[in-house]
Design a protein around this motif. Structure first.
Motif, mmCIF file in Angstrom:
data_model
loop_
_atom_site.group_PDB
_atom_site.id
_atom_site.type_symbol
_atom_site.label_atom_id
_atom_site.label_comp_id
_atom_site.label_asym_id
_atom_site.label_seq_id
_atom_site.Cartn_x
_atom_site.Cartn_y
_atom_site.Cartn_z
ATOM 1 N N PHE A 168 0.829 -1.202 0.000
ATOM 2 C CA PHE A 168 0.000 0.000 0.000
ATOM 3 C C PHE A 168 0.865 1.254 0.000
ATOM 4 C CE2 PHE A 168 -2.150 3.351 2.396
ATOM 5 C CZ PHE A 168 -3.416 3.391 1.834
ATOM 6 N N THR A 169 1.849 1.297 0.892
ATOM 7 C CA THR A 169 2.705 2.476 1.008
ATOM 8 C C THR A 169 3.617 2.638 -0.198
ATOM 9 O OG1 THR A 169 2.665 2.242 3.419
ATOM 10 C CG2 THR A 169 4.388 3.635 2.489
ATOM 11 N N LEU A 170 4.189 1.541 -0.676
ATOM 12 C CA LEU A 170 5.105 1.624 -1.815
ATOM 13 C C LEU A 170 4.386 1.957 -3.113
ATOM 14 C CD1 LEU A 170 7.438 -1.384 -0.959
ATOM 15 C CD2 LEU A 170 8.059 1.042 -0.931
ATOM 16 N N GLY A 171 3.043 1.840 -3.137
ATOM 17 C CA GLY A 171 2.286 2.175 -4.335
ATOM 18 C C GLY A 171 1.607 3.521 -4.295
ATOM 19 N N GLY A 172 1.689 4.228 -3.171
ATOM 20 C CA GLY A 172 1.065 5.553 -3.073
ATOM 21 C C GLY A 172 0.296 5.746 -1.795
ATOM 22 N N GLY A 173 -0.899 5.153 -1.698
ATOM 23 C CA GLY A 173 -1.632 5.143 -0.454
ATOM 24 C C GLY A 173 -2.681 6.234 -0.270
ATOM 25 N N PHE A 213 12.822 9.711 -3.344
ATOM 26 C CA PHE A 213 11.779 10.039 -4.322
ATOM 27 C C PHE A 213 11.249 8.775 -4.996
ATOM 28 C CE2 PHE A 213 11.965 10.063 -9.018
ATOM 29 C CZ PHE A 213 10.726 10.610 -9.321
ATOM 30 N N ALA A 214 12.154 7.890 -5.414
ATOM 31 C CA ALA A 214 11.758 6.701 -6.165
ATOM 32 C C ALA A 214 10.933 5.727 -5.335
ATOM 33 C CB ALA A 214 13.006 6.003 -6.703
ATOM 34 N N LEU A 215 11.249 5.624 -4.054
ATOM 35 C CA LEU A 215 10.514 4.714 -3.173
ATOM 36 C C LEU A 215 9.088 5.196 -2.907
ATOM 37 C CD1 LEU A 215 13.349 3.880 -0.632
ATOM 38 C CD2 LEU A 215 12.212 2.240 -2.150
ATOM 39 N N LYS A 216 8.829 6.458 -3.151
ATOM 40 C CA LYS A 216 7.491 7.013 -2.891
ATOM 41 C C LYS A 216 6.572 6.738 -4.078
ATOM 42 C CE LYS A 216 8.720 10.403 0.575
ATOM 43 N NZ LYS A 216 7.862 11.201 1.419
ATOM 44 N N GLY A 217 6.214 5.481 -4.213
ATOM 45 C CA GLY A 217 5.319 5.051 -5.275
ATOM 46 C C GLY A 217 5.948 4.065 -6.232
ATOM 47 N N ASP A 391 7.252 18.186 -2.053
ATOM 48 C CA ASP A 391 8.312 17.387 -2.667
ATOM 49 C C ASP A 391 7.763 16.499 -3.781
ATOM 50 O OD1 ASP A 391 10.150 18.447 -0.880
ATOM 51 O OD2 ASP A 391 9.769 16.876 0.599
ATOM 52 N N LYS A 392 8.617 16.233 -4.750
ATOM 53 C CA LYS A 392 8.258 15.355 -5.859
ATOM 54 C C LYS A 392 8.249 13.899 -5.389
ATOM 55 C CE LYS A 392 11.254 14.759 -9.185
ATOM 56 N NZ LYS A 392 12.110 14.945 -10.378
ATOM 57 N N THR A 393 7.292 13.130 -5.877
ATOM 58 C CA THR A 393 7.216 11.701 -5.568
ATOM 59 C C THR A 393 7.054 10.926 -6.871
ATOM 60 O OG1 THR A 393 4.826 11.922 -5.207
ATOM 61 C CG2 THR A 393 6.231 12.017 -3.263
ATOM 62 N N ALA A 394 7.462 9.653 -6.850
ATOM 63 C CA ALA A 394 7.322 8.830 -8.057
ATOM 64 C C ALA A 394 5.877 8.798 -8.520
ATOM 65 C CB ALA A 394 7.841 7.422 -7.779
ATOM 66 N N TYR A 395 4.958 8.577 -7.582
ATOM 67 C CA TYR A 395 3.521 8.687 -7.842
ATOM 68 C C TYR A 395 2.923 9.619 -6.798
ATOM 69 C CZ TYR A 395 -1.416 7.864 -8.270
ATOM 70 O OH TYR A 395 -2.769 8.058 -8.430
ATOM 71 N N PRO A 396 2.077 10.548 -7.192
ATOM 72 C CA PRO A 396 1.641 10.836 -8.557
ATOM 73 C C PRO A 396 2.658 11.684 -9.304
ATOM 74 C CG PRO A 396 0.565 12.319 -7.029
ATOM 75 C CD PRO A 396 1.364 11.373 -6.184
ATOM 76 N N PRO A 397 2.723 11.542 -10.632
ATOM 77 C CA PRO A 397 3.697 12.318 -11.398
ATOM 78 C C PRO A 397 3.309 13.777 -11.584
ATOM 79 C CG PRO A 397 2.385 10.946 -12.863
ATOM 80 C CD PRO A 397 1.999 10.563 -11.466
ATOM 81 N N VAL A 398 2.021 14.087 -11.354
ATOM 82 C CA VAL A 398 1.556 15.482 -11.406
ATOM 83 C C VAL A 398 0.892 15.810 -10.080
ATOM 84 C CG1 VAL A 398 1.266 15.582 -13.892
ATOM 85 C CG2 VAL A 398 -0.613 14.762 -12.488
ATOM 86 N N ARG A 399 1.123 17.021 -9.593
ATOM 87 C CA ARG A 399 0.574 17.400 -8.291
ATOM 88 C C ARG A 399 -0.275 18.669 -8.354
ATOM 89 N NH1 ARG A 399 1.704 15.325 -3.483
ATOM 90 N NH2 ARG A 399 2.907 13.413 -3.502
ATOM 91 N N ASP A 400 -0.530 19.140 -9.544
ATOM 92 C CA ASP A 400 -1.349 20.344 -9.657
ATOM 93 C C ASP A 400 -2.809 20.034 -9.945
ATOM 94 O OD1 ASP A 400 -0.682 19.352 -12.117
ATOM 95 O OD2 ASP A 400 -0.448 21.312 -13.081
ATOM 96 N N VAL A 401 -3.144 18.758 -10.172
ATOM 97 C CA VAL A 401 -4.514 18.333 -10.419
ATOM 98 C C VAL A 401 -4.820 17.146 -9.518
ATOM 99 C CG1 VAL A 401 -6.174 17.497 -12.130
ATOM 100 C CG2 VAL A 401 -4.360 19.072 -12.833
ATOM 101 N N GLY A 402 -5.951 17.198 -8.820
ATOM 102 C CA GLY A 402 -6.318 16.126 -7.904
ATOM 103 C C GLY A 402 -7.198 15.079 -8.571
#
Length: 491
Positions: A168-173, A213-217, A391-402
């Motif tokens: 769950f955590t390694l995929g986003g959550g 960064f890479a581990l976050k998703g 901070d940037k995360t592997a997922y989601p690749p965009v953070r300006d749209v929910g």
């Protein structure tokens, strides 16, 4: 006399059969498993087919994810995880890493090779000074919530019972607390990681920002995580629980869900509402189930009244602690199953009707093929959920749209219809995507949530512009591609 003659004639044949019959030799175990058994410490163990601990080691929430491995390894220390990784890497042996076992894609946390079961990593340690919790990779969220209740805190974790911490955590959550604090990856401050070369490191923003960064998703591409350090948040009780709506009351409930999605702005409030068809209705008929949640013992007026006004077949909604809340929702463990997802911007009344029609159509189409549950989960979040973490995360690749992760979950019994259910999910997802586009929702480049994505989903559909950087980090951390011996989405 004749009888004795016959017996005498048969005796040589009996003796020959006895001499040539196979003897009861001990089973010939896989040599890689035996090598692992030889080098690990007493903190760990290896189990082979026939042992009940082997059975629990390969067991998954969705029975279709179970595979018969050559052995099950239960490491009890990071040092032993490192030893296992070195051996499977040396012999190029396929392996899998199972945390809670909730993955629905075959081969993602299961294997016909060496099954690594992380169940011995089961500690939860709360640090009041740093307001963090160190959480073992073998836990499910139910256990984490229970352990933290004594400290009146909680974490941004899973929303239903039985979900494992690690995958769950390694995929986003996405969590009940996401409106307030972001995704689970946004609250991770450190990972204890066994790298593919066997090195054990604590990875955080300061020690290795690229790998952090890479581990976050990025799932299991970079090694095996044995422990997560997460931020904690005050929690002294919640309100909510489970509802089951059927028959003519579905229309009223659908309208109430649409109203909630459009008008509720309180970040402490959330729901999951499922359009579906259920085998436990005696006849396979349309129904809605939903979970109501409020981060606090008493929600203010004006949030849940319309949902509570709908007549229900089953209702278990009250003020309670988080452990009680998690237990209020029925579990569908044991069936074959798969997830699929479509990114959505708004759950409008017209789109909800499309989703409801899809659930009814596929429920009727698949009932004769052993369907146990056909479910489309409406998961509304506030539009700023990605803005809690700069901070940037592997997922989601965009953070300006929910984007909102609509979840399709189909469950069934006979293995012979696996392909039919998979094809149905793909077709239904396409219908919903086209309906959202027809409404003017700009979801063409919306990322798919990796924890709901079908196994054939391309990396670009989940990670977008981050794919090239994740490829580079993977090659740096794992030049011999040891983690490529495990299943899952691979960079």
């Amino acid at each position: 006399m004749a009888r004795l003659t016959v017996l005498a004639a048969l005796l040589p044949l009996v003796l020959h059969a006895t001499a040539t019959a196979p003897s009861h030799q001990p089973p010939q175990h896989d040599p890689v498993c035996l090598q692992i058994q030889k080098v690990i410490s007493r903190a760990s163990a290896v189990y082979f087919p026939g042992d009940e601990r082997y059975a629990s080691g390969i067991a998954h929430w969705a029975s279709s994810s179970n595979e018969n491995s050559t052995c099950v390894v239960e490491p009890g220390s990071s040092k032993d995880v490192a030893a296992v990784l070195r051996i499977v890497g040396q012999y190029k042996t396929p392996f899998a890493v199972k945390g809670g076992g909730h993955a629905s894609n075959v081969g993602f946390s299961s294997t016909t090779g060496v099954q690594i079961a992380m169940s011995r990593f089961s500690d939860v340690e709360y640090n009041a000074h740093s307001q963090t919790a160190e959480i073992g990779a073998g836990l499910i969220w139910d256990d984490v919530y229970a352990a933290l209740e004594a400290h009146n805190v909680s974490v941004v974790g899973g929303r239903v019972s039985g979900v494992g911490v690690a995958g769950f955590t390694l995929g986003g959550g996405y969590s009940w607390l996401t409106n307030q604090h972001g995704l689970t990856v946004d609250t991770v401050v450190a990972y204890e990681l066994v790298k593919p070369n066997g090195q054990v490191e604590v990875v955080n923003k300061a020690t290795d920002p690229a790998l952090f960064f890479a581990l976050k998703g990025g799932f299991n591409n970079f090694g095996i995580v044995t422990k997560f350090t997460l931020k904690t948040f005050p929690m002294t009780g919640v309100w909510g629980g489970f509802q089951f709506v059927a028959g003519s009351d579905i229309a009223q409930n659908t309208a109430a869900v649409a109203d909630f999605c459009a008008n509720v702005k309180d970040p402490k409030a959330n729901i999951i509402s499922n359009f579906g068809c259920h085998a436990y209705c005696f006849t396979f008929q349309p129904a809605m189930t939903q979970i109501l949640f409020y981060d606090g013992p008493n929600p203010p007026a004006g949030i849940f009244e319309k949902l509570l006004a709908v007549p229900t077949v089953i209702a278990d909604v009250s003020s309670r602690n988080m452990s009680s809340f998690m237990k209020s929702v029925p579990d569908n463990a044991g069936l074959r199953g798969a997830f699929h997802t479509v990114p959505i911007l708004k759950f409008t009344p017209s789109l909800l009707n499309v989703i409801a029609n899809e659930s009814t159509f596929w429920g009727s189409q698949l009932a004769s093929k052993g369907a146990g549950l056909i479910s489309y989960a409406i998961e509304p979040f506030q539009p700023d959920i990605y803005k809690h973490n700069p901070d940037k995360t592997a997922y989601p690749p965009v953070r300006d749209v929910g984007y909102l992760p609509l979840n399709l979950y189909f469950a069934w019994v006979p293995a012979e219809f696996d392909d039919d259910f998979h094809a149905a999910m793909v077709a239904s997802g396409d219908v919903i995507r086209k309906a959202a586009l027809a409404e003017g929702q700009d979801i063409t480049n919306g990322p798919l949530y990796p924890n709901y994505a079908l196994p054939e989903t391309p990396l670009s559909a989940m990670y977008g512009k981050n794919v090239a950087e994740l490829h580079r980090i993977k090659k740096t951390v794992d030049p011999k591609n040891v983690m490529g011996l495990a299943g899952g989405f691979k960079f």
